[in-house]
Write a protein that holds these residues in place. Structure first.
Motif, PDB file in Angstrom:
ATOM      1  N   ALA A 103       0.755  -1.267  -0.002  1.00 43.07           N
ATOM      2  CA  ALA A 103       0.099   0.020   0.001  1.00 43.07           C
ATOM      3  C   ALA A 103       0.924   1.340   0.041  1.00 43.07           C
ATOM      4  O   ALA A 103       1.230   1.679   1.080  1.00 43.07           O
ATOM      5  N   ARG A 104       1.294   1.771  -0.979  1.00 41.21           N
ATOM      6  CA  ARG A 104       2.233   2.806  -1.309  1.00 41.21           C
ATOM      7  C   ARG A 104       1.754   3.990  -0.605  1.00 41.21           C
ATOM      8  O   ARG A 104       2.997   4.507   0.430  1.00 41.21           O
ATOM      9  N   ARG A 142       3.245   6.839   5.082  1.00 38.26           N
ATOM     10  CA  ARG A 142       3.055   7.549   6.106  1.00 38.26           C
ATOM     11  C   ARG A 142       3.221   6.789   7.381  1.00 38.26           C
ATOM     12  O   ARG A 142       4.047   7.322   8.551  1.00 38.26           O
ATOM     13  N   SER A 143       2.803   5.521   7.354  1.00 31.96           N
ATOM     14  CA  SER A 143       3.261   4.663   8.398  1.00 31.96           C
ATOM     15  C   SER A 143       2.929   3.150   8.340  1.00 31.96           C
ATOM     16  O   SER A 143       2.130   2.699   7.657  1.00 31.96           O
ATOM     17  N   ARG A 144       3.950   2.307   8.828  1.00 33.77           N
ATOM     18  CA  ARG A 144       3.748   0.920   8.801  1.00 33.77           C
ATOM     19  C   ARG A 144       3.408   0.158  10.119  1.00 33.77           C
ATOM     20  O   ARG A 144       3.594  -0.801  10.206  1.00 33.77           O
ATOM     21  N   GLU A 145       2.946   1.194  11.055  1.00 36.86           N
ATOM     22  CA  GLU A 145       2.195   0.422  12.291  1.00 36.86           C
ATOM     23  C   GLU A 145       1.064   0.037  12.247  1.00 36.86           C
ATOM     24  O   GLU A 145       0.692  -0.767  13.233  1.00 36.86           O
ATOM     25  N   ARG A 146       0.262   0.368  11.335  1.00 36.06           N
ATOM     26  CA  ARG A 146      -1.060  -0.338  11.281  1.00 36.06           C
ATOM     27  C   ARG A 146      -1.336  -0.572   9.809  1.00 36.06           C
ATOM     28  O   ARG A 146      -0.828  -0.157   8.746  1.00 36.06           O
ATOM     29  N   LEU A 147      -2.510  -1.649   9.413  1.00 36.66           N
ATOM     30  CA  LEU A 147      -2.770  -1.897   8.327  1.00 36.66           C
ATOM     31  C   LEU A 147      -3.798  -0.845   7.664  1.00 36.66           C
ATOM     32  O   LEU A 147      -5.061  -0.479   8.288  1.00 36.66           O
TER      33      LEU A 147
END
Length: 257
Positions: A167-168, A173-178
């Motif tokens: 999900a580009r 923005r963040s890789r902490e949540r899907l």
């Protein structure tokens, strides 16, 4: 029980696992791991349960169990290759549905085993497998968790240890949540195929992507064969690959009544 055509459950059980040596014989609740997997196959209503192994110690551990034990060569590249030898030796007809249940799945639900057999029966693809939604970002980024993406026809487009799909904008923005609205799927390492295709699969040369990702199902895709994908009908706990997984499995069994 779901309406499913007759099927064989075949369990490849290799003694020399890299990350957990002797894995089929490691103990859970005082019993070898392979016995727990055999019970899951029997609970699914298989017409026959077969364990394909390369080690006499595993053969001995299964003595007295209501299963067929097939001793195979030790040099197979994958579980499917091991089962192909077993199918050839026992002369299974080409149209027999064979479910490949990995020998490290002590919690495989019976409904999931039946579902993959039914998926094959209902689809013209020569091979079928299962998936389950990923709900935590940490799992998506874990290389030990195999991900897959599928097309609108319900067939696999690709399997990978890398995060899929990427999900580009959201991950920038963040890789902490899907992010919402995107299907993230964990591949469950259970397969169904008819014996004729299983034999053919074993003759196909190993492919670059299969070897790069260490995922045998990529051999089918790279050679142009479709893989049908269905969602597991109930939670399918991860298998046992490491010492940590074994401890988690033991804790889970200890919590059961």
């Amino acid at each position: 029980m779901d309406a499913v055509p007759p099927f064989i459950v075949a369990i490849p059980a290799r003694y020399g696992a890299t990350r957990l040596p002797g894995k089929p014989l490691r103990l859970l609740r005082g019993e070898p791991l392979i016995l727990h997997v055999v019970r899951r196959a029997l609970a699914a209503g298989a017409a026959e349960v077969v364990v394909a192994t390369d080690d006499a110690r595993i053969v001995e551990a299964l003595r007295g169990q209501p299963v067929l034990v097939c001793t195979t060569r030790a040099d197979h590249a994958s579980g499917s290759d091991r089962l192909a030898e077993c199918a050839a030796r026992h002369g299974w007809p080409d149209d027999t549905i064979v479910v490949n249940l990995q020998g490290d799945e002590p919690f495989a639900p019976a409904s999931g085993i039946r579902m993959v057999a039914r998926a094959l029966a209902e689809d013209e693809a020569p091979m079928a497998t299962l998936a389950t939604p990923i709900v935590e970002a940490a799992q998506l980024f874990d290389p030990n968790c195999v991900k897959l993406v599928r097309g609108a026809d319900g067939r696999a487009l690709y399997f990978s240890r890398a995060p899929l799909p990427w999900a580009r904008d959201a991950f920038a923005r963040s890789r902490e949540r899907l992010p919402q609205g995107i299907e993230f799927l964990r591949h469950i390492g259970i397969y169904a195929y008819r014996t004729g295709f299983l034999r053919r699969f074993a003759t196909l040369p190993r492919t670059p992507l299969e070897q790069a990702e260490s995922l045998e199902q990529l051999r089918a895709l790279e050679h142009g064969f479709a893989v049908a994908v269905r969602l597991a009908p109930e939670p399918f706990p991860p298998g046992v690959d490491t010492e940590e997984d074994l401890a988690r499995a033991a804790a889970a069994l200890g919590a059961q009544p």
